[in-house]
Write an enzyme that holds these catalytic residues in place. Structure first.
Site, short mmCIF file in Angstrom:
data_model
loop_
_atom_site.label_atom_id
_atom_site.label_comp_id
_atom_site.label_asym_id
_atom_site.label_seq_id
_atom_site.Cartn_x
_atom_site.Cartn_y
_atom_site.Cartn_z
N ASN A 10 8.95 9.24 12.33
CA ASN A 10 9.71 7.99 12.22
C ASN A 10 11.19 8.29 12.49
OD1 ASN A 10 11.39 5.95 11.05
ND2 ASN A 10 9.60 5.11 10.04
N HIS A 13 16.11 6.82 11.10
CA HIS A 13 17.40 7.27 10.56
C HIS A 13 18.24 8.06 11.55
CE1 HIS A 13 16.47 5.17 7.05
NE2 HIS A 13 15.44 5.93 6.74
N HIS A 46 10.89 1.29 13.14
CA HIS A 46 10.84 0.02 12.42
C HIS A 46 12.00 -0.85 12.89
CE1 HIS A 46 10.72 -2.02 8.14
NE2 HIS A 46 10.63 -2.89 9.11
N ARG A 48 13.90 -3.73 12.10
CA ARG A 48 14.07 -4.64 10.95
C ARG A 48 14.77 -5.91 11.39
NH1 ARG A 48 13.46 -1.87 5.70
NH2 ARG A 48 14.24 -3.81 4.84
N ARG A 52 19.28 -2.93 11.11
CA ARG A 52 20.19 -1.97 10.49
C ARG A 52 20.08 -0.58 11.10
NH1 ARG A 52 17.43 -1.23 4.55
NH2 ARG A 52 17.66 -3.48 4.51
N GLU A 73 6.76 -0.54 13.65
CA GLU A 73 6.70 -1.11 12.30
C GLU A 73 7.44 -2.43 12.32
OE1 GLU A 73 8.22 1.25 9.17
OE2 GLU A 73 6.92 2.91 9.64
N THR A 104 11.28 0.39 2.70
CA THR A 104 10.14 -0.48 2.42
C THR A 104 9.60 -0.18 1.03
OG1 THR A 104 9.66 -0.18 4.76
CG2 THR A 104 8.05 -1.41 3.48
N GLU A 154 -2.25 1.66 6.33
CA GLU A 154 -1.41 2.81 5.98
C GLU A 154 -1.18 2.74 4.48
OE1 GLU A 154 1.83 3.88 8.53
OE2 GLU A 154 3.00 4.69 6.86
N HIS A 197 5.34 7.39 3.55
CA HIS A 197 6.51 6.98 2.76
C HIS A 197 6.86 8.05 1.73
CE1 HIS A 197 9.68 4.55 1.15
NE2 HIS A 197 9.49 3.73 2.15
N1 PXP Z 1 5.44 4.31 6.85
C1 PXP Z 1 5.99 3.09 6.68
C2 PXP Z 1 5.10 1.90 6.82
C3 PXP Z 1 7.36 2.92 6.40
O1 PXP Z 1 7.88 1.70 6.21
C4 PXP Z 1 8.17 4.09 6.34
C5 PXP Z 1 9.63 3.94 6.11
O2 PXP Z 1 10.22 3.30 7.21
C6 PXP Z 1 7.57 5.33 6.55
C7 PXP Z 1 6.19 5.42 6.78
C8 PXP Z 1 8.35 6.61 6.54
O3 PXP Z 1 8.88 6.80 5.26
P1 PXP Z 1 9.91 8.00 5.05
O4 PXP Z 1 11.11 7.70 5.89
O5 PXP Z 1 10.19 7.92 3.59
O6 PXP Z 1 9.24 9.26 5.47
#
Ligand code: PXP
Length: 247
Positions: A10, A13, A46, A48, A52, A73, A104, A154, A197
């Protein structure tokens, strides 16, 4: 033992850091390409409502340039549906979204939101997009996800990861038991099981031991690690950790 576990990286960030200054660096696409070269199986982003981190152009560029599956996402809104249908990612994961949340928090309300979610799943599916629902590890939520027509779910691993980080052993054991039971139920329901997550090396290794889980989506921890060791090293270590946990 089940199929090889996929690692979805992901990149949200990377975009958070870019947006802190405006401009184009660091480029999420470059991060994605490095991660793929190091062993990531897919890229997750994602978009949003408040944009952001990931922007619309990021999704378009990722889809155009990546040679691995893109997992989009998104909240179940008409606006996001339009973007997803235009981008046509390989997969979409429907997530709850609140403007004030930092990330999330919690899974989708698949029971109360059944009638709202169902047409989104159907329309994305008609476009050939594999749809997952981001849910809490609860039997009722899994059954509702199945009846909504999702091909995958998920499991939200946040509560478990927080318990592990807090050093609360009993809570961590209980939360992991919920994840294990939910993962086992996906086989009975005939839906694919993903998880994500808050995962780090320790929790990714442990959840990799659940044979039903075929995909982990990991962002924040890997990007934090990448600051110190680089993206490729962080991905390689995560890949090796997942493989070790799977054995
Ligand atoms: N899966 C989903 C559905 C999420 O919303 C997120 C956060 O954007 C993640 C996985 C990844 O989470 P993390 O950044 O805490 O590894």
């Amino acid at each position: 033992m089940a199929t090889r576990l996929r690692l979805g990286f992901n990149i949200d960030h990377v975009a958070t850091l870019r947006n802190a200054r405006g401009g184009g660096v660091p480029d999420p696409l470059r991060a994605a390409e490095l991660a793929v070269a190091a062993g990531a199986d897919g890229i997750t982003a994602h978009l949003r409502e408040d944009r952001r981190h990931i922007h619309d152009e990021d999704m378009t560029r990722l889809k155009a340039k990546l040679r691995v599956p893109l997992n989009f996402e998104m909240a179940a809104t008409e606006q996001m549906l339009d973007v997803a249908l235009a981008v046509k990612p390989y997969a979409a994961c429907l997530v709850p979204e609140r403007r004030t949340e930092r990330t999330t928090e919690g899974g989708l309300d698949v029971i109360g939101g059944h009638d709202h979610l169902k047409p989104f799943v159907a329309e994305l599916g008609r476009a050939g997009i594999v749809v997952a629902l981001f849910i809490e590890p609860q039997a009722e939520a899994l059954e509702a996800a199945r009846s909504i027509g999702a091909l995958a779910i998920e499991l939200h691993t946040g509560a478990w990861c927080n318990a592990v980080l807090d050093g609360e052993k009993t809570r961590a054991t209980d939360e992991f038991a919920r994840l294990r039971a939910a993962a086992a139920l996906t086989t009975k329901l005939g839906i694919e099981c993903h998880a994500g997550h808050g995962l780090d090396y320790q929790t990714a290794r442990q959840i990799s031991s659940l044979p039903e889980v075929v995909e982990l989506n990991i962002g924040h921890f890997l990007i934090a690690e990448a600051i110190f060791v680089g993206i490729e090293a962080a991905i390689r270590k995560m890949r090796a950790t997942m493989d070790a946990g799977r054995k």
